[in-house]
Scaffold this motif. Structure first.
Motif, PDB file in Angstrom:
ATOM      1  N   LYS A 129      -6.180   1.156   3.849  1.00  0.00           N
ATOM      2  CA  LYS A 129      -5.633  -0.175   4.125  1.00  0.00           C
ATOM      3  C   LYS A 129      -4.302  -0.075   4.873  1.00  0.00           C
ATOM      4  O   LYS A 129      -4.039  -0.833   5.820  1.00  0.00           O
ATOM      5  N   ALA A 130      -3.438   0.854   4.459  1.00  0.00           N
ATOM      6  CA  ALA A 130      -2.122   0.977   5.083  1.00  0.00           C
ATOM      7  C   ALA A 130      -2.225   1.454   6.523  1.00  0.00           C
ATOM      8  O   ALA A 130      -1.495   0.972   7.401  1.00  0.00           O
ATOM      9  N   TRP A 186       0.830  -1.205   0.000  1.00  0.00           N
ATOM     10  CA  TRP A 186       0.000   0.000   0.000  1.00  0.00           C
ATOM     11  C   TRP A 186       0.863   1.253   0.000  1.00  0.00           C
ATOM     12  O   TRP A 186       0.558   2.227  -0.699  1.00  0.00           O
ATOM     13  N   GLU A 239      -8.159   3.907  -1.116  1.00  0.00           N
ATOM     14  CA  GLU A 239      -8.066   2.555  -0.574  1.00  0.00           C
ATOM     15  C   GLU A 239      -6.688   2.280   0.007  1.00  0.00           C
ATOM     16  O   GLU A 239      -6.559   1.678   1.081  1.00  0.00           O
ATOM     17  N   ALA A 240      -5.634   2.728  -0.693  1.00  0.00           N
ATOM     18  CA  ALA A 240      -4.271   2.465  -0.226  1.00  0.00           C
ATOM     19  C   ALA A 240      -4.020   3.120   1.127  1.00  0.00           C
ATOM     20  O   ALA A 240      -3.418   2.509   2.025  1.00  0.00           O
ATOM     21  N   ARG A 259       2.209   1.758  -3.379  1.00  0.00           N
ATOM     22  CA  ARG A 259       1.195   2.326  -4.275  1.00  0.00           C
ATOM     23  C   ARG A 259       1.081   3.840  -4.091  1.00  0.00           C
ATOM     24  O   ARG A 259       0.927   4.590  -5.065  1.00  0.00           O
TER      25      ARG A 259
END
Length: 292
Positions: A275-276, A214, A271-272, A217
């Motif tokens: 999530k991270a 993540w 999202e990254a 990204r």
């Protein structure tokens, strides 16, 4: 006033970046016109280039089915990003009206305006982007504070300020574009003894082992190089910047990202971040340090 109504001039001189990479970054931000930055700034004329913290005011958002919901959502996202800037300014401590502050990586100048409004002092901003500097200076003229708030095109690793003359300085989500040793050496040079440096930044958690997928990204999306928490503290220690506060803002920023992910302003990177932050590989950190 909206972003499309702001008239800006042309920067007369753009100093050569220190590296080809920084040339790429200058071009990146000169070409950037993300609605998520401009539409949030249009709410009250404070144009930021960072994220938000704090609890979402659900009462202010109202009914998602209401025709005015998206407008209220954008106003709430902007309130959270201005709250982030307020937290940074809180950690600068007392600042006199005759002081000079430096915003390294100032973007379109929202934090500079807030700093001047709070302290009444001079605020100098630096950015590699001529477009951002012109926008920030145009906004200062609109507000009638151009004698106290100025952005200029230059490298934050070689700032045009006298040694030991700056009372306080900061990086607000801009330190991932430079080498930390070079950055903190320059902040240490311009700060007066006892001057305060503050950063708010995303950093990867060394306890995770390596940058997660993540984090990678996020790096690719913004063409940056996110540093670890350990690197920040080590580089500060090497350049006479002694932390006075280290604040983990990770939990405080999640609400911003979760709300933004439901808006019309999504960029694909939400999202990254979510999530991270949730898996512990990424942290949102404030560090306030004094120059000794």
């Amino acid at each position: 006033m909206t972003s499309t109504e702001l008239t800006t001039g042309t920067s007369p001189f753009v100093p050569a970046p220190a590296s080809p990479y920084q040339g790429d970054i200058a071009r990146y931000w000169d070409q950037e016109a993300r609605p998520v930055n401009l539409r949030l700034g249009d709410v009250d004329g404070l144009y930021h280039h960072h994220y938000g913290i704090g609890d979402v005011d659900r009462a202010a958002l109202g009914d998602p089915g209401d025709s005015g919901y998206e407008k209220r959502l954008i106003a709430e996202l902007h309130r959270l990003e201005s709250a982030q800037a307020e937290v940074l300014l809180n950690h600068l401590g007392p600042v006199g009206r005759d002081a000079t502050l430096v915003d390294a990586g100032c973007g379109r100048g929202g934090s500079m305006v807030m700093a001047h409004q709070r302290f009444g002092c001079t605020v100098e901003g630096v950015t590699l982007s001529a477009k951002q500097a012109d926008f920030a200076n145009g906004r200062a003229r609109e507000l009638g504070i151009e004698d106290h708030v100025r952005a200029r095109v230059c490298n934050m690793l070689g700032m045009p300020f006298e040694t030991g003359r700056v009372a306080g300085s900061w990086n607000n989500e801009s330190s991932m574009y430079v080498d930390l040793d070079d950055l903190f050496a320059e902040h240490s040079r311009v700060l007066a003894a006892g001057g305060r440096y503050v950063t708010i930044t995303g950093c990867w958690n060394p306890c995770y082992g390596q940058p997660s997928k993540w984090v990678s990204r996020i790096n690719a999306h913004f063409e940056c190089n996110i540093h670890s928490r350990r690197e920040y503290l080590r580089a500060m220690a090497d350049h006479r910047l002694v932390p006075q506060a280290v604040v983990d803002l990770t939990a405080a920023t999640l609400s911003y990202w979760e709300l933004r992910a439901t808006s019309s302003l999504v960029t694909g990177i939400e999202e990254a971040f979510i999530k991270a932050y949730k898996d512990g590989s990424f942290q949102y950190l404030l560090i306030a340090a004094d120059r000794v």
